[in-house]
Design an enzyme around this catalytic site. Structure first.
Site, PDB file in Angstrom:
ATOM      1  N   ASP A  24       0.866  -1.349  -0.035  1.00  0.00           N
ATOM      2  CA  ASP A  24       0.010  -0.024   0.031  1.00  0.00           C
ATOM      3  C   ASP A  24       0.639   1.264   0.032  1.00  0.00           C
ATOM      4  O   ASP A  24       0.546   2.159   0.615  1.00  0.00           O
ATOM      5  CB  ASP A  24      -1.011  -0.059   1.121  1.00  0.00           C
ATOM      6  CG  ASP A  24      -1.916  -0.999   1.356  1.00  0.00           C
ATOM      7  OD1 ASP A  24      -1.856  -2.022   0.095  1.00  0.00           O
ATOM      8  OD2 ASP A  24      -2.855  -1.432   2.278  1.00  0.00           O
ATOM      9  N   LYS A 129      -6.578  -4.865  -2.934  1.00  0.00           N
ATOM     10  CA  LYS A 129      -7.195  -5.481  -1.802  1.00  0.00           C
ATOM     11  C   LYS A 129      -8.458  -4.668  -1.158  1.00  0.00           C
ATOM     12  O   LYS A 129      -7.950  -3.519  -0.711  1.00  0.00           O
ATOM     13  CB  LYS A 129      -6.238  -6.148  -0.962  1.00  0.00           C
ATOM     14  CG  LYS A 129      -5.335  -4.917  -0.472  1.00  0.00           C
ATOM     15  CD  LYS A 129      -4.118  -5.455   0.417  1.00  0.00           C
ATOM     16  CE  LYS A 129      -3.395  -4.536   1.341  1.00  0.00           C
ATOM     17  NZ  LYS A 129      -4.371  -3.689   1.991  1.00  0.00           N
ATOM     18  N   CYS A 162      -1.944  -2.442   7.578  1.00  0.00           N
ATOM     19  CA  CYS A 162      -2.083  -3.479   6.505  1.00  0.00           C
ATOM     20  C   CYS A 162      -0.566  -4.291   6.573  1.00  0.00           C
ATOM     21  O   CYS A 162      -0.706  -5.443   6.010  1.00  0.00           O
ATOM     22  CB  CYS A 162      -1.985  -2.839   5.192  1.00  0.00           C
ATOM     23  SG  CYS A 162      -3.680  -2.157   5.070  1.00  0.00           S
TER      24      CYS A 162
HETATM   25  C1  C5J Z   1      -2.902   0.660   5.561  1.00  0.00           C
HETATM   26  C2  C5J Z   1      -4.591   1.877   6.711  1.00  0.00           C
HETATM   27  N1  C5J Z   1      -2.632   0.549   4.246  1.00  0.00           N
HETATM   28  N2  C5J Z   1      -3.929   2.368   7.669  1.00  0.00           N
HETATM   29  N3  C5J Z   1      -4.150   1.268   5.540  1.00  0.00           N
HETATM   30  O1  C5J Z   1      -2.288   0.386   6.566  1.00  0.00           O
HETATM   31  O2  C5J Z   1      -5.906   1.944   6.883  1.00  0.00           O
END
Ligand code: C5J
Length: 225
Positions: A24, A129, A162
């Site tokens: 991400d 995802k 994540c």
């Molecule tokens: C991720 C989030 N990518 N913190 N998303 O960690 O909502």
């Protein structure tokens, strides 16, 4: 076999069955003016992970080892976004709302793209995802099976959400998991510290952590042997 000087003890992997998973590294989480900053987060914390992640990507590309990128995003009609995720709390902006870089966390919108410094190149796998974990509602499991992957090296953001969720999912599926310490960050430094400690606690209950230099040294040592 390659052994990295890691915590809580050496992380050994076979170069024939390793893959990098970069979680991400998206514009809306990291860039100034993105969703993350709009929510009041200090994005400078996440920006610290950009160069180390780019360096880690370069290392994998040089070795021609598989690279997988993930993006947390949803279909434009939000049919893959449970109301519990969209409706929780009282944020000023919710998933699917128009935000500073297009609709928040919607696939195809500018904010959902990976930042240019860490973008995928030809031949690399990109997984969209809907959850925090990259195995949930995606093809990641079958993809890793097809690649013959046994060891996963992790980078990305955010450490405690994540990245940690995906590492735990991978650990439960039998993968050996190493998180590169500088190539991951949280908006909350104490959450990053706690997550690294949790991962390697109790003899590596979730996996290992190591600095990037330790991985680089281990690869160079193997090449020289
Ligand atoms: C991720 C989030 N990518 N913190 N998303 O960690 O909502």
């Amino acid at each position: 076999m390659i052994t990295v000087d890691a915590q809580p003890f050496g992380f050994t992997f076979d170069p024939a069955s390793v893959a990098l998973i970069v979680i991400d590294m998206q514009r809306d989480f990291i860039e100034p003016g993105g969703f993350g900053e709009t929510l009041g987060n200090d994005i400078s914390h996440l920006q610290r992970a950009v160069q180390p992640t780019a360096d880690l990507l370069a290392l994998f590309r040089k070795e021609a080892w598989p690279v997988i990128h993930t993006r947390e995003d949803h279909l434009p009609d939000l049919s893959d976004c449970p109301p519990a995720k969209r409706d929780r709390g009282s944020p000023t902006l919710r998933i699917g709302d128009p935000g500073p870089m297009g609709r928040i966390l919607v696939r195809g919108e500018p904010g959902a793209e990976i930042i240019p410094a860490c973008g995928a190149i030809e031949g690399e796998i990109v997984i969209d995802k809907p959850g925090k974990g990259a195995f949930y509602a995606t093809d990641l499991g079958p993809i890793l099976k097809k690649l013959g992957t046994k060891s996963l090296i992790f980078a990305g953001v955010t450490t405690e959400v994540c990245v940690q969720t995906t590492m735990r999912e991978a650990n439960d599926r039998g993968f050996e998991c190493l998180l590169i310490e500088e190539a991951t960050e949280s908006y909350f430094p104490k959450f990053k510290t706690a997550t690294l400690e949790m991962i390697r606690a109790q003899g590596g209950i979730v996996g290992w952590t190591a600095p990037l230099a330790a991985l680089e040294r281990a690869i160079a040592k193997e090449a020289a042997s």
